[in-house]
Design a protein around this motif. Structure first.
Motif, PDB file in Angstrom:
ATOM      1  N   ARG A 101      63.648  96.689  22.373  1.00 13.32           N
ATOM      2  CA  ARG A 101      63.419  94.723  21.852  1.00 13.32           C
ATOM      3  C   ARG A 101      62.673  94.552  21.668  1.00 13.32           C
ATOM      4  O   ARG A 101      61.747  94.682  22.638  1.00 13.32           O
ATOM      5  N   ARG A 102      61.876  94.578  20.982  1.00 12.79           N
ATOM      6  CA  ARG A 102      59.930  94.255  20.091  1.00 12.79           C
ATOM      7  C   ARG A 102      59.390  92.788  20.497  1.00 12.79           C
ATOM      8  O   ARG A 102      59.203  92.430  21.595  1.00 12.79           O
ATOM      9  N   LYS A 103      60.475  92.029  21.069  1.00  9.97           N
ATOM     10  CA  LYS A 103      59.806  90.491  21.100  1.00  9.97           C
ATOM     11  C   LYS A 103      60.794  90.493  23.197  1.00  9.97           C
ATOM     12  O   LYS A 103      60.663  89.214  23.771  1.00  9.97           O
ATOM     13  N   SER A 104      61.434  91.381  23.614  1.00 12.79           N
ATOM     14  CA  SER A 104      61.071  91.993  24.962  1.00 12.79           C
ATOM     15  C   SER A 104      61.200  92.711  26.009  1.00 12.79           C
ATOM     16  O   SER A 104      60.680  92.863  26.439  1.00 12.79           O
ATOM     17  N   SER A 105      60.050  93.047  25.181  1.00 12.97           N
ATOM     18  CA  SER A 105      59.050  94.361  25.704  1.00 12.97           C
ATOM     19  C   SER A 105      58.544  93.258  27.079  1.00 12.97           C
ATOM     20  O   SER A 105      57.961  92.191  27.378  1.00 12.97           O
TER      21      SER A 105
END
Length: 261
Positions: A101-105
């Protein structure tokens, strides 16, 4: 914090805002508890390998022994869920939340600079900050990986140690929101961390909302080492590209492909 009246001189407004964001003085007991919360957050955000899974009873007992606080309540909510999960389920959930998930890297400089030379300079600055403080990481993770930043915060104290966390306040807020949207119990770990930081300003909240709504621009620039390519706008939001899950223990993490787990 609500905007200060425009009639107040700019220098005074700046000093007031700085005072609000400056960590308050704490007693030795409060400082010890704060350090422990930071270390617990660092551990709980690492890959849940067999060693960490086996340590769940100790981690749970440590959380239960914390003095009452909002951070302790959030950590207790996470450990209550964590202790009930099968190790394989924990691993899958971690990979889904933080690798796919890119927004929880967990790589904080992505939220400010994208995968650009500006991000590379930010990574170098972090690494130099660690070395200047006498802390030598093992180099198995990039210096902006949140568990690494949290460990430095625990070692360095509220002022110098926690400075990188305050700098990346908006990125942390975005991670917490993404985890909340995904109904992930990891949201409690981020919420515990955020209770230690200065409250988000209206500008912070607006910036986070814009990042969440707009998503990252399509920019594909590599790091060489820690930097090459074109500059991005200062607030560009470019989390790492989606990567294949890599189930590797946090204590001996793998060589990090450029900007991704």
């Amino acid at each position: 914090m609500s905007p200060l009246p425009a009639t107040i001189p700019a220098l005074v407004r700046t000093k007031v805002r700085a005072a609000v964001r400056r960590p308050s003085r704490t007693t030795p007991q409060e400082a010890e508890s704060r350090t422990l919360v930071l270390r617990l957050c660092s551990l709980l955000l690492q890959y849940p390998d067999a060693e960490l899974a086996a340590a769940r009873p100790v981690l749970t007992a440590t959380v239960e022994a914390l003095p009452p606080s909002p951070a302790a309540e959030h950590l207790a909510a996470y450990t209550a869920w964590c202790t009930e999960q099968e190790p394989e389920a924990l691993e899958r959930h971690y990979v889904e939340m933080f690798d796919l998930r890119r927004k929880s890297s967990l790589y904080l400089t992505y939220y400010l600079h994208g995968d650009t030379r500006r991000r590379g300079m930010a990574l170098l600055t972090l690494a130099q900050r660690y070395r200047a403080a006498g802390w030598d990481t093992d180099g198995s993770e990039l210096p902006d990986h949140l568990p690494v930043v949290l460990e430095f915060a625990a070692l360095g104290g509220p002022r110098a140690g926690e400075a990188p966390l305050r700098q990346h306040r908006r990125g942390l807020e975005l991670i917490q929101r993404a985890l909340t949207d995904a109904d992930s119990p990891y949201r409690h770990v981020l919420a515990a961390l955020l209770t230690l930081l200065p409250p988000a300003t209206e500008a912070d909240l607006q910036a986070v909302a814009e990042l969440a709504a707009q998503g990252p621009p399509n920019e594909d620039v590599g790091l060489d080492p820690y930097g090459s390519g074109e500059f991005a706008p200062p607030d560009a939001f470019v989390p790492p590209e989606q990567a294949s899950p890599t189930l590797v223990p946090p204590m001996s993490t793998p060589p990090h492909p450029e900007g991704s787990r």
